[in-house]
Design an enzyme around this catalytic site. Structure first.
Site, PDB file in Angstrom:
ATOM      1  CB  ALA A  37      -0.889  -0.006   1.239  1.00  0.00           C
ATOM      2  N   GLY A  84      -0.710  -5.076   0.195  1.00  0.00           N
ATOM      3  CA  GLY A  84      -1.756  -4.869  -0.809  1.00  0.00           C
ATOM      4  C   GLY A  84      -1.391  -5.456  -2.152  1.00  0.00           C
ATOM      5  CD  GLU A 143      -4.698  -7.247   1.437  1.00  0.00           C
ATOM      6  OE1 GLU A 143      -5.504  -7.606   2.301  1.00  0.00           O
ATOM      7  OE2 GLU A 143      -4.275  -6.086   1.337  1.00  0.00           O
ATOM      8  CD  GLU A 184      -0.590  -6.145   4.903  1.00  0.00           C
ATOM      9  OE1 GLU A 184      -1.080  -5.931   3.786  1.00  0.00           O
ATOM     10  OE2 GLU A 184      -0.024  -7.234   5.186  1.00  0.00           O
TER      11      GLU A 184
END
Length: 698
Positions: A63, A102, A105, A125
């Site tokens: 992210a 992310g 993901e 994370e």
């Protein structure tokens, strides 16, 4: 069309390429670009299959954490992932570099994944005090099963492509990401293989649904070192939702967990630490573009505990080392300890079985300082006295090659003074490693008055190469870490004279989150070291001296401030110590009083923060965050408290200044009076962080 994400068509295959250097982070622009390109590829009747890949050195590496704490920008990542997952055409993630957070993901929302053999895939994370917030905790267990998912999500460490292939996270290892992804899509189309949406596939959850201990045992193993941290437990709960709830409900609960953590003080502290570490590598006052000198070989003087640990750190990173001792016996002993350490790590599975031999082969053990000639960096790790250090640096002039960086691994001594022993003070600096040097991550890089900018850049660069966290500091007694620690040491000793016991002080400090209290730490280091040093300087410390006079030197004698049973390092309170303290206080005419845990905490922490303010005033540290990096990586400060200066801001500088003034009067100790900088910031209602912001703006 997006500037950072492009769609190209190779007849029936659509190639969606993210190109947002340096790491293709999932900024709003990248999210929007992926959404736009996937929609366009789905709408194009000529395209039958889609590859999602990245330009540059890596797949999506996570992210964009600069967006955290700011109003969210559309599109949300979950909306992008739904678009990918619901595509009626196969979408293949083609991974190189790292697919982290992310990024993984996104890959998990694709129907298939392929990767180059060097790729790493992970959900780290938890290291920022978070859990994956876009389906990672729901899709990964469905891809690899709950056990490996717990290891990856609760532990936060990535896995390589071979392990990912073995566990079903990727379908194939390919040569090039885009070309490999395209070839794989063509194969899917030729075989008419059905899409695999992880959200609809619970097959790998079946065993844990039938026997929940599969999951709970994995969680217990991964959280046993997570004392004080919130995120690992919240992340484990979120993986449990995949087992207990339908996908959409699990996704909703995961999001709730993420939002709770992102607003938490712990995650704010951990994200601060992440940026502080990166900021510390930027050296204040060094001209832009200053290049590191090449370092192809390192010479280390001294094969004792510190020298051996430093040598191991370089060999671990593949850097050849000349390890120099004054005699064959000391050299042989040092090399033997290193060999044993590596073999023990290999036996535990920490490094490959052939690693000890490979690493030992990088170390050339020799006798005599004249052997430093081919080293680009020389680090002395000899006895910690100025006379010995000066003698060594005087000899280095004769034997070290021109331009070699000459570093002292001193923890206290004046580098300017050491540099005067050479004719090349521009090459001299400090590299203060922490013990055990092969384990501890911090390296305080001490900039002397005449240190050349490129020598400083060299030290920072090589420290990072050997997986250390460098923090540049100035010359003063004890530099940053030990100078602040000395203030805590003074107060811990004074508390014993006022009625506190070692176990009470240590319990407060460990409850705060430090790995050890000051008295247990003294026992570990050896109380006789301080005793000898005090005697040399004609200083008395009544309680500590009485312990040493009674032969209580700490763990090595089985008793110090605590007692230790044979073969155990567990510190047990000892009534004899309490008696000895009482007798000492009676002899000195001191009265005991009840000391509260709150007072102990304030007197352990606030004087250190006060010293940190003086360090900033004097320019010994360039930024408050550099002080925090020293404490996070050198002294085990709990990461969820962000470092002493960050923590001080959360407590409030006015409160700290007021309490220091109070204790200065109550204990008749003028050294506790707030430093001018602390007073000023407190009076203006400012924080240490405001100093950093002001200097950046300037």
């Amino acid at each position: 069309m997006s500037e950072v994400v492009k769609l190209e068509r190779h007849d029936e295959v659509g190639i969606v390429t993210v190109n947002s250097p340096p790491v293709n982070a999932l900024s709003a622009a990248v999210r929007g670009g992926i959404l736009e390109c996937i929609k366009a590829a789905v709408a194009d009747p000529a395209i039958k299959g889609i590859v999602l890949t990245c330009a540059g050195r890596t797949f999506i590496a996570g992210a964009d954490i600069t967006e955290f704490g700011k109003p969210p920008k559309a599109p949300a990542l979950n909306d992008v992932l739904s678009e990918i997952e619901n595509s009626p055409k196969p979408v293949v993630a083609a991974i190189h570099g790292t697919a982290l957070g992310g990024g993984l993901e996104v890959a998990l929302a694709c129907h298939f994944r392929v990767a180059v053999k060097e790729a790493k895939l992970g959900l780290p994370e938890v290291k920022l005090g978070l859990l994956p917030g876009a389906g990672g905790t729901q899709r990964l267990p469905r891809a690899v099963g709950p056990e490996l998912a717990v290891k990856m999500i609760v532990g936060g460490d990535p896995i390589g492509a071979a392990e990912a292939l073995k566990n079903g996270l990727i379908e194939e290892i390919v040569e090039g990401p885009a070309s490999g992804g395209e070839a794989f899509v063509r194969k899917l189309l030729a075989e008419k293989r059905p899409l695999r949406r992880l959200r609809d596939d619970d097959s790998k959850l079946a065993a844990a649904k039938a026997d929940r201990s599969i999951f709970t045992n994995a969680v217990a193993a991964m959280t046993k070192k997570s004392r004080g941290l919130e995120a690992p437990f919240a992340a484990a709960d979120a993986v449990g939702y995949a087992i207990d709830f339908p996908f959409d409900e699990g996704l909703k609960k995961e999001r709730e967990g993420f939002l709770k953590l992102v607003a938490s003080d712990q995650s704010k502290a951990q994200r601060y630490a992440f940026f502080a570490e990166r900021e510390a590598a930027k050296i204040a006052g060094v001209p832009e573009g200053t290049k590191s000198r090449p370092v192809n070989r390192v010479a280390i003087l001294g094969a004792g505990t510190m020298g051996g640990g430093i040598a191991m750190s370089f060999a671990n990173a593949g850097v050849p080392v000349t390890l120099i001792e004054t005699g064959e016996e000391q050299l042989k002993r040092g090399l033997g300890i290193m060999q044993k350490n590596w073999e023990a790590t290999a036996a535990r599975g920490g490094i490959p079985a052939d690693a000890p031999a490979k690493r030992m082969a990088l170390i050339t053990g020799v006798v005599g300082i004249e052997n430093v000639g081919d080293a680009d960096l020389v680090i002395e790790a000899v006895f910690e006295t100025m006379a010995v250090k000066k003698e060594v640096f005087g000899k280095l002039d004769q034997f070290a090659k021109p331009g070699a960086v000459l570093a002292s691994n001193t923890s206290y001594l004046n580098i300017d003074e050491i540099a005067k022993s050479t004719k090349r003070p521009q090459d001299v600096l400090g590299m203060h490693f922490f013990s055990p040097a092969n384990v501890m991550k911090l390296c305080e890089i001490v900039r002397a008055d005449k240190t050349a900018p490129d020598a400083l850049v060299t030290a920072v660069t090589i420290a990072r190469k050997i997986a250390k966290v460098p923090a540049v500091v100035g010359v003063c007694d004890g530099f940053v870490g030990n100078r602040m620690l000395a203030q805590r040491g003074k107060q811990s000793e004074k508390l014993l004279f006022e009625g506190a016991l070692p176990q009470q002080v240590d319990a407060v400090v460990t409850k705060f989150g430090m790995p050890m209290g000051p008295f247990a730490m003294g026992d570990l280091a050896g109380l006789d070291i301080g005793w000898r040093s005090r005697k040399d300087r004609g200083i008395k410390s009544e309680i500590a001296d009485a312990l040493c006079e009674a032969g209580r030197f700490g763990q090595k004698t089985g008793k110090g401030y605590y007692k230790y049973e044979a073969g155990s390092r567990s510190a047990l309170p000892d009534p004899e110590v309490e008696k000895l303290i009482d007798e000492t206080l009676a002899r000195l005419g001191r009265k005991k009083r009840a000391v509260s845990d709150e007072e102990i905490l304030e007197r352990m922490m606030y004087p250190m923060i006060n010293e940190g303010a003086k360090i900033l005033e004097e320019g010994i540290a360039a930024r408050p965050s550099d002080i925090d990096v020293v404490w996070l990586y050198g002294y085990g400060w709990p990461i969820y408290r962000g470092g002493p200066m960050f923590w001080a801001d959360t407590v409030g500088l006015k409160h700290i200044a007021d309490r220091l003034s109070f204790y200065a009067k109550e204990t008749n100790d003028p050294s506790l009076e707030p430093a001018p900088l602390l007073k000023k910031l407190a009076a203006e209602g400012k924080t240490f962080a405001s100093l950093a912001a002001a200097s950046k703006a300037a």
